[in-house]
Design a protein around this motif. Sequence first.
Motif, PDB file in Angstrom:
ATOM      1  N   SER A  13      -1.015   3.488 -21.465  1.00  0.00           N
ATOM      2  CA  SER A  13      -2.403   3.787 -21.147  1.00  0.00           C
ATOM      3  C   SER A  13      -3.360   2.924 -21.952  1.00  0.00           C
ATOM      4  CB  SER A  13      -2.700   5.269 -21.379  1.00  0.00           C
ATOM      5  OG  SER A  13      -2.531   5.585 -22.730  1.00  0.00           O
ATOM      6  N   SER A  14      -2.960   2.509 -23.154  1.00  0.00           N
ATOM      7  CA  SER A  14      -3.851   1.691 -23.969  1.00  0.00           C
ATOM      8  C   SER A  14      -3.915   0.259 -23.458  1.00  0.00           C
ATOM      9  CB  SER A  14      -3.417   1.716 -25.436  1.00  0.00           C
ATOM     10  OG  SER A  14      -2.158   1.114 -25.574  1.00  0.00           O
ATOM     11  N   SER A  15      -2.846  -0.206 -22.853  1.00  0.00           N
ATOM     12  CA  SER A  15      -2.895  -1.562 -22.313  1.00  0.00           C
ATOM     13  C   SER A  15      -3.246  -1.469 -20.838  1.00  0.00           C
ATOM     14  CB  SER A  15      -1.553  -2.270 -22.498  1.00  0.00           C
ATOM     15  OG  SER A  15      -0.590  -1.696 -21.652  1.00  0.00           O
ATOM     16  N   GLY A  16      -4.172  -2.274 -20.417  1.00  0.00           N
ATOM     17  CA  GLY A  16      -4.576  -2.264 -19.013  1.00  0.00           C
ATOM     18  C   GLY A  16      -3.479  -2.817 -18.119  1.00  0.00           C
ATOM     19  N   HIS A  17      -2.436  -3.367 -18.742  1.00  0.00           N
ATOM     20  CA  HIS A  17      -1.356  -3.990 -17.984  1.00  0.00           C
ATOM     21  C   HIS A  17      -0.660  -2.999 -17.061  1.00  0.00           C
ATOM     22  CE1 HIS A  17       1.644  -6.996 -17.095  1.00  0.00           C
ATOM     23  NE2 HIS A  17       2.602  -6.142 -17.412  1.00  0.00           N
ATOM     24  N   CYS A  18      -0.342  -1.809 -17.572  1.00  0.00           N
ATOM     25  CA  CYS A  18       0.342  -0.804 -16.750  1.00  0.00           C
ATOM     26  C   CYS A  18      -0.526  -0.376 -15.590  1.00  0.00           C
ATOM     27  CB  CYS A  18       0.712   0.422 -17.584  1.00  0.00           C
ATOM     28  SG  CYS A  18       2.234   0.205 -18.501  1.00  0.00           S
ATOM     29  N   LEU A  19      -1.781  -0.178 -15.839  1.00  0.00           N
ATOM     30  CA  LEU A  19      -2.700   0.221 -14.783  1.00  0.00           C
ATOM     31  C   LEU A  19      -2.775  -0.865 -13.721  1.00  0.00           C
ATOM     32  CD1 LEU A  19      -4.708   2.271 -13.728  1.00  0.00           C
ATOM     33  CD2 LEU A  19      -6.462   1.180 -15.119  1.00  0.00           C
ATOM     34  N   TRP A  20      -2.830  -2.110 -14.150  1.00  0.00           N
ATOM     35  CA  TRP A  20      -2.889  -3.236 -13.226  1.00  0.00           C
ATOM     36  C   TRP A  20      -1.628  -3.288 -12.365  1.00  0.00           C
ATOM     37  CZ3 TRP A  20      -0.108  -7.805 -12.625  1.00  0.00           C
ATOM     38  CH2 TRP A  20      -0.682  -8.732 -11.761  1.00  0.00           C
ATOM     39  N   LEU A  21      -0.452  -3.077 -12.983  1.00  0.00           N
ATOM     40  CA  LEU A  21       0.794  -3.088 -12.223  1.00  0.00           C
ATOM     41  C   LEU A  21       0.821  -1.981 -11.176  1.00  0.00           C
ATOM     42  CD1 LEU A  21       3.499  -3.762 -14.966  1.00  0.00           C
ATOM     43  CD2 LEU A  21       2.828  -5.262 -13.098  1.00  0.00           C
ATOM     44  N   LEU A  78      -1.723  -0.550  -9.778  1.00  0.00           N
ATOM     45  CA  LEU A  78      -2.706  -0.852  -8.755  1.00  0.00           C
ATOM     46  C   LEU A  78      -2.190  -1.907  -7.787  1.00  0.00           C
ATOM     47  CD1 LEU A  78      -5.544  -0.363  -7.716  1.00  0.00           C
ATOM     48  CD2 LEU A  78      -6.377  -2.102  -9.288  1.00  0.00           C
ATOM     49  N   THR A  79      -1.558  -2.956  -8.312  1.00  0.00           N
ATOM     50  CA  THR A  79      -1.045  -4.004  -7.423  1.00  0.00           C
ATOM     51  C   THR A  79       0.085  -3.481  -6.551  1.00  0.00           C
ATOM     52  OG1 THR A  79       0.386  -4.792  -9.206  1.00  0.00           O
ATOM     53  CG2 THR A  79      -1.706  -5.964  -8.868  1.00  0.00           C
ATOM     54  N   ARG A  80       0.936  -2.621  -7.088  1.00  0.00           N
ATOM     55  CA  ARG A  80       1.996  -2.022  -6.271  1.00  0.00           C
ATOM     56  C   ARG A  80       1.397  -1.178  -5.154  1.00  0.00           C
ATOM     57  NH1 ARG A  80       5.403  -0.079 -11.289  1.00  0.00           N
ATOM     58  NH2 ARG A  80       6.332  -2.054 -11.878  1.00  0.00           N
ATOM     59  N   PHE A  81       0.365  -0.426  -5.492  1.00  0.00           N
ATOM     60  CA  PHE A  81      -0.290   0.412  -4.505  1.00  0.00           C
ATOM     61  C   PHE A  81      -0.906  -0.453  -3.407  1.00  0.00           C
ATOM     62  CE2 PHE A  81      -4.278   2.341  -3.020  1.00  0.00           C
ATOM     63  CZ  PHE A  81      -3.762   3.453  -2.374  1.00  0.00           C
ATOM     64  N   LEU A  82      -1.594  -1.516  -3.814  1.00  0.00           N
ATOM     65  CA  LEU A  82      -2.248  -2.380  -2.837  1.00  0.00           C
ATOM     66  C   LEU A  82      -1.229  -3.094  -1.956  1.00  0.00           C
ATOM     67  CD1 LEU A  82      -5.162  -3.843  -4.973  1.00  0.00           C
ATOM     68  CD2 LEU A  82      -5.300  -2.144  -3.143  1.00  0.00           C
ATOM     69  N   THR A  94      -1.314  -2.810   2.094  1.00  0.00           N
ATOM     70  CA  THR A  94      -1.500  -3.987   2.945  1.00  0.00           C
ATOM     71  C   THR A  94      -0.307  -4.180   3.862  1.00  0.00           C
ATOM     72  OG1 THR A  94      -0.652  -5.389   1.170  1.00  0.00           O
ATOM     73  CG2 THR A  94      -3.049  -5.215   1.387  1.00  0.00           C
ATOM     74  N   SER A  95       0.904  -3.913   3.385  1.00  0.00           N
ATOM     75  CA  SER A  95       2.071  -4.071   4.260  1.00  0.00           C
ATOM     76  C   SER A  95       2.045  -3.026   5.368  1.00  0.00           C
ATOM     77  CB  SER A  95       3.372  -3.998   3.468  1.00  0.00           C
ATOM     78  OG  SER A  95       3.505  -2.733   2.886  1.00  0.00           O
ATOM     79  N   ASN A  96       1.530  -1.827   5.079  1.00  0.00           N
ATOM     80  CA  ASN A  96       1.402  -0.795   6.106  1.00  0.00           C
ATOM     81  C   ASN A  96       0.375  -1.197   7.147  1.00  0.00           C
ATOM     82  OD1 ASN A  96       3.296   0.834   4.930  1.00  0.00           O
ATOM     83  ND2 ASN A  96       1.806   2.138   3.861  1.00  0.00           N
ATOM     84  N   ASN A  97      -0.757  -1.820   6.718  1.00  0.00           N
ATOM     85  CA  ASN A  97      -1.791  -2.265   7.655  1.00  0.00           C
ATOM     86  C   ASN A  97      -1.283  -3.399   8.530  1.00  0.00           C
ATOM     87  OD1 ASN A  97      -3.623  -0.384   6.785  1.00  0.00           O
ATOM     88  ND2 ASN A  97      -4.596  -1.766   5.291  1.00  0.00           N
ATOM     89  N   GLU A  98      -0.503  -4.338   7.935  1.00  0.00           N
ATOM     90  CA  GLU A  98       0.054  -5.441   8.705  1.00  0.00           C
ATOM     91  C   GLU A  98       1.023  -4.931   9.754  1.00  0.00           C
ATOM     92  OE1 GLU A  98       1.793  -8.019   5.831  1.00  0.00           O
ATOM     93  OE2 GLU A  98      -0.137  -8.637   5.003  1.00  0.00           O
ATOM     94  N   ASP A  99       1.842  -3.910   9.403  1.00  0.00           N
ATOM     95  CA  ASP A  99       2.784  -3.328  10.351  1.00  0.00           C
ATOM     96  C   ASP A  99       2.032  -2.688  11.515  1.00  0.00           C
ATOM     97  OD1 ASP A  99       4.891  -4.121   8.787  1.00  0.00           O
ATOM     98  OD2 ASP A  99       5.169  -2.155   7.805  1.00  0.00           O
ATOM     99  N   LYS A 100       0.911  -2.011  11.238  1.00  0.00           N
ATOM    100  CA  LYS A 100       0.137  -1.363  12.291  1.00  0.00           C
ATOM    101  C   LYS A 100      -0.472  -2.396  13.219  1.00  0.00           C
ATOM    102  CE  LYS A 100      -1.041   2.750   9.652  1.00  0.00           C
ATOM    103  NZ  LYS A 100      -2.082   3.483   8.931  1.00  0.00           N
ATOM    104  N   GLU A 101      -0.924  -3.560  12.664  1.00  0.00           N
ATOM    105  CA  GLU A 101      -1.526  -4.606  13.506  1.00  0.00           C
ATOM    106  C   GLU A 101      -0.500  -5.225  14.432  1.00  0.00           C
ATOM    107  OE1 GLU A 101      -3.398  -7.361  10.872  1.00  0.00           O
ATOM    108  OE2 GLU A 101      -4.879  -5.898  10.193  1.00  0.00           O
ATOM    109  N   LYS A 102       0.773  -5.316  13.978  1.00  0.00           N
ATOM    110  CA  LYS A 102       1.820  -5.899  14.819  1.00  0.00           C
ATOM    111  C   LYS A 102       2.129  -5.006  16.004  1.00  0.00           C
ATOM    112  CE  LYS A 102       4.129  -8.380  11.109  1.00  0.00           C
ATOM    113  NZ  LYS A 102       5.339  -8.472  10.288  1.00  0.00           N
TER     114      LYS A 102
END
Length: 131
Positions: free
Chosen positions: A104-112, A114-118, A122-130
């Motif tokens: 929690s003290s390092s923003g690194h974990c939060l960033w990881l 967040l990127t996993r969530f994003l 995005t992969s779910n949105n791309e699947d829906k567009e296909k």
Amino acid sequence: MECCVCLQPYSRSEKIPRVLHCKHTFCGQCLQAISRPQGGLLTVCCPLCRWITCTRASLPIPGSLWVNTDIWDRITERQDEDEEEMENKMKDKQTQNNTQNKCSSSGHCLWLKLTRFLRGTTSNNEDKEKI
């Protein structure tokens, strides 16, 4: 390793295992509670076999009945194991807290996270567009 009257574990301070003349063992507190004075004697009727154990009324139950040494010796072993288990739990909790604090003290974990969530969204949105 527990008194079958009160269902509490034996201990070396309050729930001392005492042996009746019939060789059954109960904690001293329960034996004191079920003892009855009878004409200068103190009698205890065994809760298991009904054998009557008599002692002098001038002596309390703890002073007149033997300690079950087999159980007494195992109490120390069990207490040592319990203490060791508590120490291990405390160490695990401290390690877990330290890990959470570092994360929690390092923003690194939060960033990881967040990127996993994003990536997942995005992969779910791309699947829906296909489709």
